[in-house]
Design a protein around this motif. Structure first.
Motif, PDB file in Angstrom:
ATOM      1  N   HIS A   1       0.834  -1.274  -0.132  1.00 33.88           N
ATOM      2  CA  HIS A   1      -0.168  -0.044  -0.038  1.00 33.88           C
ATOM      3  C   HIS A   1       0.911   1.210   0.052  1.00 33.88           C
ATOM      4  CE1 HIS A   1      -3.524  -2.309   1.506  1.00 33.88           C
ATOM      5  NE2 HIS A   1      -3.218  -2.700   0.483  1.00 33.88           N
ATOM      6  N   THR A   2       2.162   1.146   0.116  1.00 41.45           N
ATOM      7  CA  THR A   2       3.045   2.341   0.016  1.00 41.45           C
ATOM      8  C   THR A   2       2.593   3.049  -1.387  1.00 41.45           C
ATOM      9  OG1 THR A   2       4.740   1.138   1.403  1.00 41.45           O
ATOM     10  CG2 THR A   2       5.502   3.023   0.029  1.00 41.45           C
TER      11      THR A   2
ATOM     12  N   ALA B   1       3.845   6.428   1.874  1.00 39.99           N
ATOM     13  CA  ALA B   1       4.967   6.254   3.008  1.00 39.99           C
ATOM     14  C   ALA B   1       6.526   5.906   2.506  1.00 39.99           C
ATOM     15  CB  ALA B   1       4.636   5.020   3.754  1.00 39.99           C
ATOM     16  N   TYR B   2       6.521   5.839   1.139  1.00 40.95           N
ATOM     17  CA  TYR B   2       7.886   5.715   0.817  1.00 40.95           C
ATOM     18  C   TYR B   2       8.985   6.657   1.179  1.00 40.95           C
ATOM     19  CZ  TYR B   2      11.493   5.580  -2.774  1.00 40.95           C
ATOM     20  OH  TYR B   2      12.924   5.144  -3.429  1.00 40.95           O
ATOM     21  N   GLY B   3      10.054   5.958   1.777  1.00 41.39           N
ATOM     22  CA  GLY B   3      11.054   6.817   2.310  1.00 41.39           C
ATOM     23  C   GLY B   3      10.772   7.377   3.926  1.00 41.39           C
TER      24      GLY B   3
ATOM     25  N   CYS C   1       2.363   8.015  -8.608  1.00 42.54           N
ATOM     26  CA  CYS C   1       3.763   7.756  -8.312  1.00 42.54           C
ATOM     27  C   CYS C   1       4.127   7.677  -6.891  1.00 42.54           C
ATOM     28  CB  CYS C   1       4.730   8.972  -8.916  1.00 42.54           C
ATOM     29  SG  CYS C   1       6.479   8.910  -8.542  1.00 42.54           S
ATOM     30  N   GLU C   2       4.354   6.657  -6.276  1.00 39.01           N
ATOM     31  CA  GLU C   2       4.584   6.598  -4.867  1.00 39.01           C
ATOM     32  C   GLU C   2       5.628   7.682  -4.259  1.00 39.01           C
ATOM     33  OE1 GLU C   2       5.444   4.251  -6.623  1.00 39.01           O
ATOM     34  OE2 GLU C   2       7.084   3.005  -5.694  1.00 39.01           O
ATOM     35  N   ARG C   3       6.564   8.286  -5.238  1.00 40.38           N
ATOM     36  CA  ARG C   3       7.580   9.071  -4.710  1.00 40.38           C
ATOM     37  C   ARG C   3       7.109  10.610  -4.759  1.00 40.38           C
ATOM     38  NH1 ARG C   3      12.581   5.478  -6.728  1.00 40.38           N
ATOM     39  NH2 ARG C   3      11.282   3.626  -6.497  1.00 40.38           N
TER      40      ARG C   3
END
Lengths: 397, 153, 282
Positions: A72-73, A78-80, B60-62
């Motif tokens: 689910h990131t 929640a990335y990083g 885009c998860e970033r």
């Protein structure tokens, strides 16, 4: 009890809720979650870079996906970042709020986003719940989350006719509220003159618990952003303050003893402790809105007595006189509550989100009329777990 | 200290069997039906960071940009960036062991996908090896619409 | 006739013939009555893979009778309304054989409102799976002693050395006293029924995936030798569901529940199934 006052105030600065439904074939889990995350960020006027930590939770076994927080990131952002996963069954949403509140209050993080979700359509809810029971004994006996114990007790104390009518009155009030909430999953437009028909004809599930009394199985997500006081005041024009929260549970046993009131429930115990340490003498007078985790109409009816520390039939009268309606003396669940909408891992968080919206005054059509300053939200789960959360408009306590 | 008595301890066989349903969603469905009907592998590009993601994702998860409409067609060839050899047989596995699971970065993509690599001795596989997708349009709509990857010239 | 969601109730019936699926009607031999309130009445007969439809007339003698208002009926057919939700709200009533009603979903292909036939919806991929994992549970010495007792037709409880509380099935500790339990006591095997969960809805057994027969009764029994909350959790003999009474303690008021005794299995293996159920003791 090892309780200490908070290091610093914590404010709710962003709220996101998806539309709740049992048909979300159009999104996968991270996509659905992201709808709530995006809303919460927009509501707070923040970008994902402003979030220090993400707390994620649901109840396992319902989607049959393990460690969903990893996948689910893609949706939580929640990335990083620092991230935690919390799961405490039905109370998960309340525990997420407690966890996020503690993380900010402690000084560990300044801005924390909590995300609760469930996509019940993807799994088998009753099978999942039954699988959580002790495999050597209770799995054979447990009937999911369905039980008629509350009905048995209310009927024994107040008589069949009065008890059944009060439970159905409670049910219809909740439906009337759900009809005002565009996010609610089930809104039937029930009418008062349907009470007798529903009492007689809604299909029975267990004993006096009928299908109409029971909560729905919903898909959806809820996200709330918490910030420490200075940042909260900068981010939001009307932050809602988390004054206190309490968690009470007891060992994992179902009480089938049929010993009657007054018995010490976790709800009553939690309420007594919370009010005592916050100097609240009369909760009915103090709170302006209460979002209750009411999985069935019988439980909702019965639990009013515990949460407000009432005696005798005071809680039944509150319902009979419709004082718990949105424009009544003590509005309960203007959102429609859990009977209308139950995406389990998000459900208890929605209680806090909805109570916070009421205090902000921007709940929309289901806004309680008048000034709402003090809110209460409850969570329920397992074989008797309680989380109670107190929200405030000002920090003057 | 008294030793515990375990003469009354034994083991009970059990099973956990529960049905579930996975919804690919609109984006995932487009990816899978394109794979099935056109034997074409589609990714999505984030305009902000320029990354091309495979499998495709809505966000885009970033950057947290909404990239659901930013489709790009990828080549069905790529390079092995990492791999492992699966040797222990288990009923849940898709192939008889030993077989190779590789991380394959398709030409045009920035993120690798995990898939099965066949047509090469497990002991001869290496990072940097060029591979191509072999499609299986008859399969049910999952990533196994690509049956496997094998060495490309 | 009124239209709901842009659909005429009669159109749903008129298209039944073309939507009929003989393969879905296999083994179905029944007469279905549809009472759609002010919209009219229809009688559907399914026999040997064929169907006939009669409009109006008498619906008595149907194997299953569906009573529903026009709006709900259309909603159900075009997927706007969920059947269980409609049943729950008593907007839909089913009289007669409920399983036949449940089978009607297979009899026809989905109704598509006129003019919407060509509107192509995106194919949404849905994958169904059943996860199946074998498990091995260690009983440990405490639960093991209890289960071994059942083999010998004994119900054992463990006693707290501080508060004297009995637990059965047993736990190694008494949680409120935070001490290890150390004494075994035989309880029952008969006792007084306190709580009856009269279950009309059965959940699937996670071990087998099978759904048990309904109605059934899950019960709390205060076995002889136990006090207060020390109830034992098991099942009631199914044909005695309506013959038992729950016991109650409400302040000073005490009502005694039915006396029950266990019915033991012939082959006992040290499991919950060693007791088949409890029955009235007389």
């Amino acid at each position: 009890m090892g309780y200490k006052n908070k290091n610093r105030h914590v404010g709710i600065v962003g709220i996101g809720e998806t539309k709740f439904s049992s048909h979300r074939e159009d999104v996968n889990q991270p996509e659905m979650i992201h709808e709530a995350v995006r809303q919460a960020l927009d509501d707070a006027g923040l970008g994902i870079d402003d979030i220090d930590c993400v707390v994620h939770g649901n109840m396992e076994l319902f989607e049959m996906v393990h460690q969903p927080d990893m996948w689910h990131t893609l949706g939580t952002g929640a990335y990083g970042k620092s991230a935690f996963r919390l799961t405490t069954g039905g109370t998960t949403g309340g525990t997420l709020v407690s966890g996020a509140d503690n993380l900010v209050a402690s000084g560990m993080y300044d801005v924390v986003m909590a995300v609760g979700f469930q996509k019940l359509q993807e799994g088998h809810t009753t099978g999942g719940i039954t699988n959580m029971a002790d495999p050597l004994w209770a799995r054979k006996l447990q009937s999911g989350a369905l039980t008629a114990q509350a009905a048995v007790k209310v009927i024994a104390e107040f008589g069949e006719e009065r008890a059944r009518r009060a439970a159905m009155t409670y049910r219809i009030i909740m439906d009337k509220h759900a009809c005002k909430n565009p996010n609610a999953h089930r809104a039937f437009h029930l009418e008062w003159d349907q009470i007798d028909d529903l009492m007689a004809h809604s299909p029975p599930l267990i004993g006096d618990l009928r299908l109409i009394h029971m909560c729905s199985q919903s898909d959806g997500a809820c996200a709330i952003i918490f910030a420490e006081e200075k940042k909260a005041r900068k981010i939001s024009e009307k932050p809602v303050w988390v004054r206190d929260h309490i968690t009470v549970h007891r060992e994992e046993t179902l009480n089938l003893a049929n010993n009657y009131y007054p018995i010490d429930t976790t709800h009553r115990f939690a309420a007594e402790k919370l009010y005592e340490r916050n100097g609240i003498d009369n909760p009915l007078e103090y709170f302006d809105v209460f979002e209750m985790y009411d999985p069935s109409a019988w439980w909702g009816l019965d639990w009013l007595r515990d949460f407000f520390l009432l005696e005798g039939d005071a809680h039944i009268r509150m319902v009979e006189n419709r004082e718990i309606m949105i424009d009544g003396k003590m509005p309960i669940n203007p959102s429609g509550g859990v009977i209308s909408t139950n995406p389990i891992g998000a459900t208890a968080m929605i209680r806090v989100a909805e109570a916070a919206k009421q205090i902000r005054g921007d709940a929309g059509e289901h806004q309680v009329p008048g000034n709402v300053e003090h809110g209460l939200a409850s969570s329920f789960g397992g074989t008797m777990w309680t989380v109670l959360t107190m929200l405030e408009k000002e920090t003057n306590w | 200290m008294q030793k515990d008595d375990f003469s009354n301890s034994y083991v009970v066989e059990g099973k956990l069997a529960l049905p579930y349903t996975y919804f690919a969603g609109r984006l995932g469905s487009t990816f899978l039906t394109t794979l099935r009907d056109q034997a074409r592998i589609m990714g999505v590009r984030c305009d902000k960071c320029g990354k091309v993601f495979l499998p495709p994702r809505q966000t885009c998860e970033r950057c947290l940009e909404d990239i659901r409409d930013k489709w790009v067609a990828l080549e069905s060839t790529g390079v092995v960036v990492n791999f492992t050899v699966v040797r222990q047989q288990d009923k849940h596995l898709p192939r008889k062991t030993p077989y190779v699971l590789g991380m394959i970065k398709l030409d045009g993509a920035d993120t690798p996908i995990v898939h099965i690599i066949e047509g090469v001795d497990p002991d001869k596989i290496s990072e940097g090896m060029r591979v191509k997708a072999i499609f299986a349009p008859e399969s049910e709509p999952s990533i196994l619409l690509i049956n496997h990857f094998e060495p490309a010239a | 006739m009124a239209e709901y969601y842009g659909v005429d109730v009669a159109d749903i019936f008129n298209t039944m013939k073309s939507r009929f699926r003989p393969e879905g009607a296999e083994g179905v031999d029944a007469v279905f009555g549809y009472d759609i309130g002010e919209e009219g009445k229809w009688k559907l007969t399914v026999r040997q893979g064929e169907m006939t439809l009669d409009e109006g007339g008498d619906l008595s003698g149907c194997d299953v009778l569906v009573k529903v208002d026009g709006r709900t009926f259309v909603g159900l057919n075009i997927g706007k309304i969920d059947a269980m939700a409609a049943l729950g709200a008593a907007k839909l009533k089913v009289e007669g054989d409920f399983n036949l009603f449940a089978a009607t979903g297979k009899l026809f292909t989905k109704y598509v409102p006129p003019g919407q036939e060509v509107e192509q919806e995106q194919e949404l991929v849905v994958l169904k799976r059943t996860i199946s994992v074998n498990q091995r549970f260690a009983t440990g010495p405490v639960m093991g002693t209890f289960l071994k007792g059942l083999k010998e037709k004994k119900i054992l409880a463990i006693k707290c050395p501080v508060c004297g509380r009995l637990q059965s099935p047993p736990r190694e500790v008494c949680a409120p006293c935070r001490v290890r339990n150390d004494e075994w006591v035989e309880i029952g095997p008969s006792g007084e029924m306190r709580m009856l969960e009269y279950c009309y809805y059965a959940s699937p057994d996670p071990l087998t995936g099978e759904t048990r027969e309904t109605p059934y009764g899950a019960i709390g029994i205060l076995l002889d030798g136990c006090r207060k909350d020390e109830v034992f959790w098991h099942l009631l003999r199914p044909d005695q569901l309506d013959a038992v009474q729950m016991g109650i303690v409400m302040g000073d008021k005490v009502v005694h529940g039915s006396r029950l005794r266990p019915v033991w299995s012939e082959n006992r293996t040290g499991s919950i199934n060693d007791i088949r159920y409890f029955e009235i003791d007389q």
